[in-house]
Design an enzyme around this catalytic site. Structure first.
Site, PDB file in Angstrom:
ATOM      1  N   LYS A  84       0.803  -1.222   0.000  1.00 25.03           N
ATOM      2  CA  LYS A  84       0.000   0.000   0.000  1.00 25.03           C
ATOM      3  C   LYS A  84       0.841   1.280   0.000  1.00 25.03           C
ATOM      4  CE  LYS A  84      -4.235  -1.743   0.150  1.00 25.03           C
ATOM      5  NZ  LYS A  84      -5.193  -1.522  -0.950  1.00 25.03           N
ATOM      6  N   GLU A 106      -9.658   5.869   2.851  1.00 21.94           N
ATOM      7  CA  GLU A 106     -10.499   4.804   3.388  1.00 21.94           C
ATOM      8  C   GLU A 106      -9.580   3.613   3.652  1.00 21.94           C
ATOM      9  OE1 GLU A 106      -9.282   2.961  -0.005  1.00 21.94           O
ATOM     10  OE2 GLU A 106      -9.903   5.055   0.080  1.00 21.94           O
ATOM     11  N   SER A 373       1.723  -9.784  -0.755  1.00 21.33           N
ATOM     12  CA  SER A 373       1.346  -8.370  -0.706  1.00 21.33           C
ATOM     13  C   SER A 373       1.575  -7.707   0.647  1.00 21.33           C
ATOM     14  CB  SER A 373      -0.117  -8.198  -1.111  1.00 21.33           C
ATOM     15  OG  SER A 373      -0.972  -8.949  -0.255  1.00 21.33           O
TER      16      SER A 373
END
Length: 395
Positions: A84, A106, A373
């Site tokens: 991210k 969010e 991830s």
């Protein structure tokens, strides 16, 4: 909507009040990506702050078990623990360039919220993160991390109290405060140009992986697999391989308690095209077109839709999408812990759980890259509850 669609998917299904904001965003984005100085700054922070490039790690024991060469793209080793941060830093640099002083975001699993809060602290910006009440409960560690970084975490108590509702709230706030506020959208979803922006910044994953695979093996991988919620790590992992027809691509959604149970988050299994969060894509919806609640043990995958480019790649047949259950993902998570000494995020474990399906059609000399991830620290409470529910850790 020229250049705003992926086939019939994507677009800008937003209120009139947001159209000018999106136009301003796209103009700033096009200018930024054409400016070498912007990329110099992005590359500096990716290397010096995030810690890239991260390894393409040969998982020897996993390879031995499944009978093919398995490499893990180690996004779990990034600063803040997941992919991210790649997109958060990129978008906050864009916000800074546009003269914005506040960012909102969010978050579901909390990793995007932590990444945004991290970038906001780094670049001296005010930060608000919208998070469903259910996810706040599941991800207390990440909530604390966001608050330590100076962000205000805003609980959302509408709908399912999860990612969909947090996104609704963030978009509503942005519509009111766009003059000085930048919306850092965390997944490959939303109105154009967000899916493209997220893909651009996350494509660093596949750019590195492609080069690393060529260096290690002298050729491209035969297959690549990544988990899919909204689809940011997967579109980043697929980006550089989309034009390589020899590379098979697999996206793995959350089947939750089983597709037949109705408790799942697989937009492709039972979803059909509809409009949500400013985009047209595959969505979980009832007969009347109302968006249904998604469920997954993983807070980052319980989104009732999928990014519009994924919808296009699904319909074109370029990417194969499937799903695995909570139990399959959790067993794959524990397997990676035992075999390789790596604790993955529950999201990433969905991709690992698909190894038996892919590898049964691969040989010992073929190469498979798994996008790892994120890391599993944030999931320890959920993992502990799972282990307890099945009577402890089995040999």
């Amino acid at each position: 909507m020229e250049n705003k669609m992926y086939g019939e998917f994507g677009g800008q299904y937003v209120s009139e009040s947001l159209m000018n904001t999106l136009k301003e965003l796209e103009a700033a984005y096009r200018e930024a990506v054409a400016d070498p100085k912007f990329w110099e700054e992005f590359d500096f922070y990716m290397k010096e702050y995030v810690g890239r490039e991260n390894p393409l790690y040969f998982a020897g024991k996993l390879s031995e078990k499944y009978g093919t060469k398995i490499y893990l793209k180690r996004e779990d080793l990034n600063h803040t623990g997941a992919h991210k941060i790649n997109n958060a830093i990129g978008q906050i640099l864009l916000a800074k360039r546009m003269g914005k002083t506040k960012v909102i975001a969010e978050t579901g699993a909390g990793q995007h919220g932590v990444a945004t809060a991290t970038g906001a602290a780094l670049f001296d910006m005010e930060c608000k993160v919208y998070m469903g009440a259910e996810d706040i409960e599941r991800q207390k560690l990440n909530v604390l991390r966001m608050e330590m970084l100076g962000a205000k975490v805003v609980p959302v108590t509408s709908g399912s109290n999860t990612l969909k509702d947090a996104t609704n709230e963030a978009i509503r706030t942005w519509a009111k405060e766009a003059e000085d506020t930048f919306y850092v959208l965390g997944s490959a979803v939303g109105p154009h140009p967000y899916p493209e922006i997220v893909k651009t910044f996350q494509s660093i994953i596949s750019k590195e992986a492609k080069r690393q695979c060529m260096e290690k093996e002298g050729r491209l991988p035969d297959a690549v697999v990544a988990c899919c919620g909204g689809g940011s790590n997967s579109i980043g992992m697929f980006a550089e391989f989309l034009e390589e027809p020899s590379v098979k691509l697999y996206g793995v959604e959350a089947a939750g308690l089983g597709i037949e149970s109705g408790q799942h988050a697989s937009a492709f299994a039972l979803g059909r095209p509809g409009v949500l969060h400013g985009m047209r894509s595959y969505l979980l919806q009832d007969e009347d077109g109302n968006v249904q609640l998604a469920y997954s043990i993983s807070a980052g995958l319980d989104y009732p839709g999928i990014g519009p480019e994924h919808a296009y790649l699904h319909d074109s047949g370029r990417v194969t999408y499937d799903s695995v259950t909570d139990e399959e993902a959790m067993e794959a998570l524990l397997e990676l812990c035992r075999l390789e000494g790596i604790i993955p995020a529950i999201e990433s474990a969905h991709a690992l759980a698909y190894l038996p399906t892919i590898c049964k059609n691969m040989t010992e000399e073929q190469i498979l890259i798994v996008c790892l991830s994120g890391r599993g620290d944030k999931d320890i409470n959920t993992i502990a509850n799972y282990i307890e529910s099945r009577g402890g850790i089995r040999g």
